[in-house]
Design an enzyme around this catalytic site. Structure first.
Site, PDB file in Angstrom:
ATOM      1  CG  ASN A 104      24.007  54.537  27.995  1.00 20.00           C
ATOM      2  OD1 ASN A 104      25.055  54.338  28.595  1.00 20.00           O
ATOM      3  ND2 ASN A 104      23.348  53.567  27.374  1.00 20.00           N
ATOM      4  CE  LYS A 185      27.369  54.688  30.534  1.00 18.72           C
ATOM      5  NZ  LYS A 185      26.476  54.288  31.646  1.00 18.72           N
TER       6      LYS A 185
END
Length: 309
Positions: A104, A185
């Site tokens: 992430n 993302k």
């Protein structure tokens, strides 16, 4: 392909299990209980419908015990640990071996490029979701496509990595724009992770609750505004609708930031919501919602030892 997974938490374990069907996979993780449980009983992967499958994988807490003969290192650590993980990857890879981040936040690909150079650096995003149930036991809570890109046009081996993932049954495609991958993302994580962690709810609740959508919409809109100022094209037309769809597809999943808060661990908020705040400040884009969410997560981290259960 010989693959080392660096960071065998929920997602690292799930991908290690999937890739082990066609590749030689080794897990590296500092959590001794997890590695010991895998060695004794195998890795149990629980499906969203309650199914269970046991995978026999080799794992270690000490990467120095492994030979430097891996073709690919997949980095799944938390972002604050990326620098150390990439150093481990360098010591374990063949001279032409590649490293792929499926983490992430912003900055992880930069660490790989810094150590290995752009020709050996890959970045990806995935719609798979996972939760750590206990040592040697993870839940595969959501499935979806995975996309992989090279750090630059000179990056080698992208096609081979995509083929290895596909051979293992992982829905994977190549893309040529790493910024689109990373920011696509990031916007999803901005809309889900901190909000789920603060409210302590699984992903699906966020998409089904109008009061949650108000905050989600504000956080996502700020991230989109920053991306637009940077002239980064997102890989979907309606960002908020896409974030809500991800919530629905991973309805039972506990976001990684929620898992961190529940166990009193540090989070990745600095490279997710905090990254939007920092980029926004540099660009003159207001980001009050992401500032608030970042500060709330910081407060939760700071008060973990005093929380009333």
């Amino acid at each position: 392909m010989r693959i080392v997974i660096i960071g065998a938490g929920a997602m690292g374990s799930i991908f290690g299990a999937m890739l082990s069907s066609t590749s030689d996979v080794v897990l590296v993780d500092p959590l001794e209980r997890h590695i010991a449980a895998i060695a004794e009983n195998g890795l149990t992967v629980e499906g969203a419908g309650g199914t269970r499958e046991i995978f026999r994988l080799h794992g270690t807490t000490d990467p120095d015990t492994l030979a430097p003969d891996f073709d690919l290192a997949v980095v799944f650590t938390k972002s604050p640990d990326t620098r150390d993980a990439v150093a481990e990857a360098k010591s374990l890879l063949k001279p032409a071996g590649m490293a792929l981040t499926l983490q992430n936040g912003l900055g992880n690909l930069d660490e790989i490029v810094r150590v290995l150079g752009p020709a050996r650096a890959l970045v990806g995003v995935t719609s798979h979701g996972g939760t750590m149930i206990g040592p040697g036991h993870v839940r595969h809570a959501g499935k979806g496509p995975t996309f992989i890109a090279g750090a630059s046009p000179e990056t080698r081996g992208v096609a081979e990595v995509v083929a290895a993932f596909r051979d293992a049954g992982i829905d994977t495609a190549r893309t040529e724009d790493p910024d689109t991958l990373i920011w696509g993302k990031l916007v999803i994580n901005v809309g889900i992770n901190s909000l789920a962690a603060i409210l302590r709810v699984p992903n699906g609740v966020l998409a089904a609750t109008p009061a949650c959508e108000i905050l989600m919409a504000q956080a996502v809109a700020e991230a989109v505004a920053v991306a637009e100022r940077l002239k980064i094209a997102l890989p979907y037309g309606d960002p908020l609708a896409h974030v809500k769809e991800v919530c629905r597809k991973t309805a039972e999943n506990r976001a990684s930031m929620l898992q961190d808060i529940l166990r009193g661990a540090r989070t990745e908020v600095g490279v997710i919501n905090g990254a939007i705040v920092d980029k926004g400040a540099a660009l003159g884009v207001a980001t009050p919602c992401n500032q608030f969410l970042s500060e709330m997560i910081a407060a939760l981290e700071a008060t973990a030892d005093h929380r009333i259960e």
